[in-house]
Write an enzyme that holds these catalytic residues in place. Structure first.
Site, PDB file in Angstrom:
ATOM      1  N   LYS A 234       0.853  -1.099   0.022  1.00 18.31           N
ATOM      2  CA  LYS A 234      -0.052  -0.103   0.172  1.00 18.31           C
ATOM      3  C   LYS A 234       0.903   1.354   0.134  1.00 18.31           C
ATOM      4  CE  LYS A 234      -0.190  -0.291   4.905  1.00 18.31           C
ATOM      5  NZ  LYS A 234      -0.869  -1.056   6.040  1.00 18.31           N
TER       6      LYS A 234
ATOM      7  N   ARG B  22     -11.035   0.408  14.324  1.00 14.29           N
ATOM      8  CA  ARG B  22     -10.793   0.919  13.132  1.00 14.29           C
ATOM      9  C   ARG B  22     -11.938   0.498  11.948  1.00 14.29           C
ATOM     10  NH1 ARG B  22      -4.984   1.209  10.236  1.00 14.29           N
ATOM     11  NH2 ARG B  22      -5.447  -0.919   9.539  1.00 14.29           N
TER      12      ARG B  22
ATOM     13  N   TYR C  55      14.604  31.903   5.755  1.00 17.59           N
ATOM     14  CA  TYR C  55      13.704  32.593   6.120  1.00 17.59           C
ATOM     15  C   TYR C  55      13.416  32.866   7.913  1.00 17.59           C
ATOM     16  CZ  TYR C  55      11.122  31.614   1.740  1.00 17.59           C
ATOM     17  OH  TYR C  55      10.935  31.538   0.525  1.00 17.59           O
TER      18      TYR C  55
ATOM     19  N   MET D  81      10.852  25.277   1.091  1.00 19.18           N
ATOM     20  CA  MET D  81       9.918  24.521   0.407  1.00 19.18           C
ATOM     21  C   MET D  81      10.606  23.460  -0.624  1.00 19.18           C
ATOM     22  SD  MET D  81       6.714  25.307  -2.321  1.00 19.18           S
ATOM     23  CE  MET D  81       5.902  26.288  -1.286  1.00 19.18           C
TER      24      MET D  81
HETATM   25  C1  LIG Z   1      -0.216  -1.949   6.782  1.00 21.34           C
HETATM   26  C2  LIG Z   1      -0.789  -3.233   7.466  1.00 21.34           C
HETATM   27  C3  LIG Z   1      -0.156  -4.154   7.722  1.00 21.34           C
HETATM   28  C4  LIG Z   1       1.329  -4.370   7.656  1.00 21.34           C
HETATM   29  O1  LIG Z   1       1.880  -3.668   8.695  1.00 21.34           O
HETATM   30  P1  LIG Z   1       3.240  -3.514   9.282  1.00 21.34           P
HETATM   31  O2  LIG Z   1       3.594  -2.835  10.979  1.00 21.34           O
HETATM   32  O3  LIG Z   1       3.963  -2.509   8.267  1.00 21.34           O
HETATM   33  O4  LIG Z   1       3.903  -4.807   9.345  1.00 21.34           O
HETATM   34  C5  LIG Z   1      -0.772  -5.429   7.809  1.00 21.34           C
HETATM   35  N1  LIG Z   1      -2.136  -5.672   7.989  1.00 21.34           N
HETATM   36  C6  LIG Z   1      -2.904  -4.402   7.851  1.00 21.34           C
HETATM   37  C7  LIG Z   1      -4.392  -4.666   7.886  1.00 21.34           C
HETATM   38  C8  LIG Z   1      -2.259  -3.127   7.397  1.00 21.34           C
HETATM   39  O5  LIG Z   1      -2.913  -2.265   7.095  1.00 21.34           O
END
Ligand SMILES: *Cc1c(COP(=O)(O)O)cnc(C)c1O
Length: 818
Positions: free
Chosen positions: A488, A586, A713, A762
């Site tokens: 992701k 969540r 700045y 920036m």
């Molecule tokens: C991101 C995620 C993981 C991986 O977590 P890490 O701590 O990076 O290993 C596993 N399961 C779900 C549902 C996630 O969103």
């Protein structure tokens, strides 16, 4: 790796106790162990190695690639299933491979230089190659092939044309060097240096050094620096020892190192004063050059010849880089050496990165062929053919002279200039292009016209390190546990299909992304693995199903909507993943939803549950272990209720990276690997994980400032007593947080950590480089080896996840595979 011909019968005599032979005289050219790296099946001997994946499981696959000869463990294969194959049966397949390598090496009475040490092995090997090449026909380890396996494959390359071999040897555990020494049987040894790299397997540095020195027990000469030898009693007895160093009892006594445009190293040797000059100035390069210098002196080279050749040493570029090219091409730029062995490695990488259907290879002459040119180019042509390259472009007089060996439609140019003149007329589009050229052909000019211009700030991703991290986690799992990898947010900021391709090549079971568009990108790049998508809503159902993406379903509302949608499209048994709420609060089905959920799922054949999962909220911290235990219990309970209601089984998974390490009992059927893959361990940077990402930028300008001047700045920055600042091309718009301003962040310049000065702008920020020898255009490391991503995150009270994913998309990702 190739060699002169052996028949399978002869090899059987050398290594096997027992065999089943259906043909006696198959010719063996290559020793192979990985079905993904087979170039010419028919002339390959496959060793079924264990460790990681069991090679015996790939025999069927190897047969489909044309392999007919196998070395296997006695009793491990059903011979009857492969009537066409020859089998050699042994007790230890790796040992058999090493015995064959040892036998092969024993056929040659030539000097063999062996190099070991913690760092610098590959550089010293490559430099010695450059320095000795005019007199010798040298065989050398490709890249850093220095393991138990790599050394055997390197030795197998020795041929009767060779007059010298240079072999690298590396070890990670006690006892390994004995086997390497037995195979290599070096005549001259070089110990580069001893540092702290790879010390995990050893009790102490002393033990590690003793083990390394074992390589040289039977050598005639050994080159070392007393700097790395605590007592001369540790040295092996047989070789005559040649020492170098700053002490005046060293054979090559370094008197002075002067750094300017060149680095001049002045020394005393056999009563005379001699010197060399080299281009690099860092201490490691100086030591590596001095090691090489000692070798040349030991071999009796004239001081003047050495001096000339040292001046001409060029840096060793071992990396194979993957870059974005024009017209949606991917460019694989391999500016390492240009020989058949390294061409094979590059072709394997090209096969691995299969984002485009079409593949092109641009190859220069192979320089300094000392034997029969025609046989070398026919090998090349054969490799191009067996790798199914769509378009071949040869550049150089030699390769053009052998154009008849290549497939029709191949293009040939006599020089790089001639190719560059013709290039505008060639349509490069939607393809992977491997660029492999010897140095004199200056392929960097071709690379320039084929790649998109890069902003000087780049995030470098080491795919090899990522692969090793993956292997590490795989080795922690039971063989039956499946592996889902979280890619992701552009693989935690590190890329997209480049990483996914590598994972697909390494046969992980599942990928997961956060949003549907991330999954669509992967599908469009040819990723075939099943992909779970975690946040899916009504508007993206179509795209999901069109691209065979599998949704996470976390609520009744969402499930009903998806069922209605599938009904409309006439889909049946569509794979979904059920997310359960166990304490994260969540997304996920609550306990109160369970009865209704089971009812709905029982009653429909529109979906098929591929997996049921939940997420641990604090698997990495021991103070919450009771809570984690309760999450595991709740998951068992809720998923059990689902299983009872359904008449088919599904996968269950709960663990993220930290849980793989800390909660092996929670692995269920699959784990979800995330941050660990990218080199960040749960408790800081775990010792065996390797950092994958390195963020670098460059210096735009250097300025002197006085005590009264202010920097940036709000006039926040000041150097007390005045000094020098360097302005670098990275700012908060690139993801370098404003919180790193005023000395909180540090970057590495010329091997030293330097603090930021003033507020981060920036697109730029300023560093204090007072007293350092730096130049405009110099590279600056923002994070990587030092500072580490973790230490940087800690400095601004965040976590590595946020820093990595915050690096903006305008920062180019450059991939390399070393
Ligand atoms: C991101 C995620 C993981 C991986 O977590 P890490 O701590 O990076 O290993 C596993 N399961 C779900 C549902 C996630 O969103």
């Amino acid at each position: 790796m190739d060699s002169q011909l052996y028949t399978i019968n002869r090899i059987a005599d050398i290594i096997a106790d027992r065999y089943r032979m259906v043909r006696n005289d198959d010719e063996i050219l290559h020793l192979v162990y990985d079905t993904r790296k087979i170039n010419e099946g028919g002339r390959s001997l496959f060793f079924a190695l264990s460790g990681g994946q069991d090679g015996h499981e790939f025999i069927g696959h190897a047969c489909t690639l044309g392999v007919k000869n196998f070395v296997v463990l006695d009793g491990k294969v059903d011979e009857g299933a492969y009537p066409e194959a020859n089998f050699l049966f042994v007790d230890d397949t790796l040992l058999a491979l090493q015995q064959l390598a040892k036998y092969h090496r024993s056929q040659f009475d030539i000097p063999i230089i062996a190099i070991t040490g913690s760092n610098g092995k590959t550089i010293v090997k490559e430099w010695l190659f450059q320095l000795l090449n005019p007199e010798f026909n040298i065989a050398r380890s490709p890249k850093s092939y220095n393991s138990q396996l790599g050394v055997a494959l390197s030795l197998w390359q020795l041929s009767s044309d060779n007059t010298l071999a240079i072999i690298e040897a590396g070890i990670s555990r006690p006892g390994e060097m004995e086997r390497l020494q037995d195979m290599i049987h070096p005549t001259l040894g070089v110990l580069t240096n001893i540092g702290t790299a790879h010390s995990e397997g050893f009790e102490s540095d002393e033990e590690k050094l003793k083990e390394k020195l074992r390589l040289f027990e039977k050598a005639k000469q050994l080159i070392v620096s007393p700097k790395y030898i605590p007592s001369s009693g540790m040295l092996p007895l047989k070789p005559s020892i040649v020492t170098w160093g700053y002490r005046d009892d060293c054979d090559l006594h370094i008197i002075d190192v002067r750094r300017g445009n060149y680095t001049q190293i002045i020394a005393e040797y056999q009563g005379s004063r001699i010197d060399i000059q080299i281009v690099p100035s860092d201490e490691a390069s100086v030591e590596n050059a001095v090691s090489c210098w000692s070798v040349l002196l030991t071999l009796g080279y004239e001081s003047e010849v050495i001096k000339q050749r040292m001046m001409a040493l060029f840096p060793v570029e071992m990396r194979l880089e993957l870059k974005n090219g024009i017209n949606n091409c991917s460019i694989i730029d391999d500016s390492y050496s240009c020989d058949v062995a390294s061409l094979m490695i590059a072709l394997n990488f090209l096969q691995q990165q299969n984002q485009h259907g079409k593949k092109t290879v641009i190859l220069s002459d192979i320089p300094e062929i000392k034997g029969d040119k025609e046989s070398v180019y026919s090998r090349v042509a054969q490799l191009i053919k067996s790798n199914r390259i769509d378009r071949f472009i040869g550049i150089g007089e030699d390769i053009s002279a052998f154009d008849g060996l290549f497939e029709r439609g191949s293009l040939f140019y006599r020089s790089t200039d001639e190719f560059l003149a013709a290039a505008p007329g060639i349509d490069f589009r939607d393809e992977s292009i491997l660029l492999k050229g010897a140095r004199v052909f200056s392929f960097e000019r071709i690379s320039k016209i084929l790649t998109q211009k890069t902003h000087d700030t780049a995030l470098e991703i080491n795919l090899k390190a990522l692969e090793r991290n993956l292997k590490h986690y795989k080795s922690k799992l039971k063989p039956t546990t499946k592996l889902m990898v979280m890619v992701k947010a552009f693989s935690y900021g590190s890329g997209s299909f480049e990483i996914a391709n590598l994972l697909q090549f390494n046969q992980v079971d599942y990928l997961a992304v956060a949003y549907p568009d991330e999954g669509v990108t992967l599908r469009n790049a040819g990723i075939k693995l099943p992909i779970m998508v975690m946040n899916v809503d009504l508007s993206s159902f179509d795209a999901m199903v069109d691209h065979e993406l599998e949704p996470e379903i976390f609520s009744l509302r969402q499930l009903n909507a998806f069922l209605a949608f599938l009904e409309g499209r006439g889909e049946k048994h569509y794979p979904i993943h059920i997310k359960l709420e166990t304490g994260m609060h969540r997304l996920g089905f609550d306990e109160v939803d369970m009865d209704r959920l089971v009812q709905l799922l029982e009653a429909t054949d529109l979906v098929q549950i591929a997996s049921v999962f939940s997420h641990l909220a604090a698997s990495g911290s021991s103070e919450h272990d009771d809570f984690t235990r309760s999450q595991i219990g709740r998951f068992e309970n809720l998923s059990g209720r689902l299983q009872k209601g359904l008449n088919y089984s599904f996968l269950r998974h709960l663990s993220n990276t930290a849980a793989i390490d800390r909660w092996p009992e929670a692995s269920f059927d699959m784990v979800r690997l995330g941050i660990g893959l990218y080199g960040i361990g749960p408790q800081g940077e775990g010792s065996v994980l390797e950092p994958v990402a390195r963020l670098k930028t460059t210096i735009s300008q250097i300025k002197r400032v006085s005590d009264e001047d202010t920097v940036g700045y709000n006039r926040r920055g000041r150097l007390v007593g005045g000094g020098t600042i360097a302005t670098v091309k990275i700012g908060y718009a690139d993801g370098y947080s404003r919180r790193f301003g005023n000395g909180v962040g540090r970057m590495m310049v010329g091997g030293r950590p330097v603090p930021t000065v003033g507020d981060i702008c920036m697109d730029m920020c300023m560093l204090d480089v007072t007293g350092l020898e730096v130049n405009e255009g110099d590279t600056v490391e923002v994070f990587g080896e030092t500072p580490t991503l973790m230490s940087l995150a800690q400095a601004i009270d965040t976590i590595p996840y946020e820093l990595m994913t915050g690096i903006s998309q305008r920062v180019k990702r450059v991939y390399f595979y070393e």
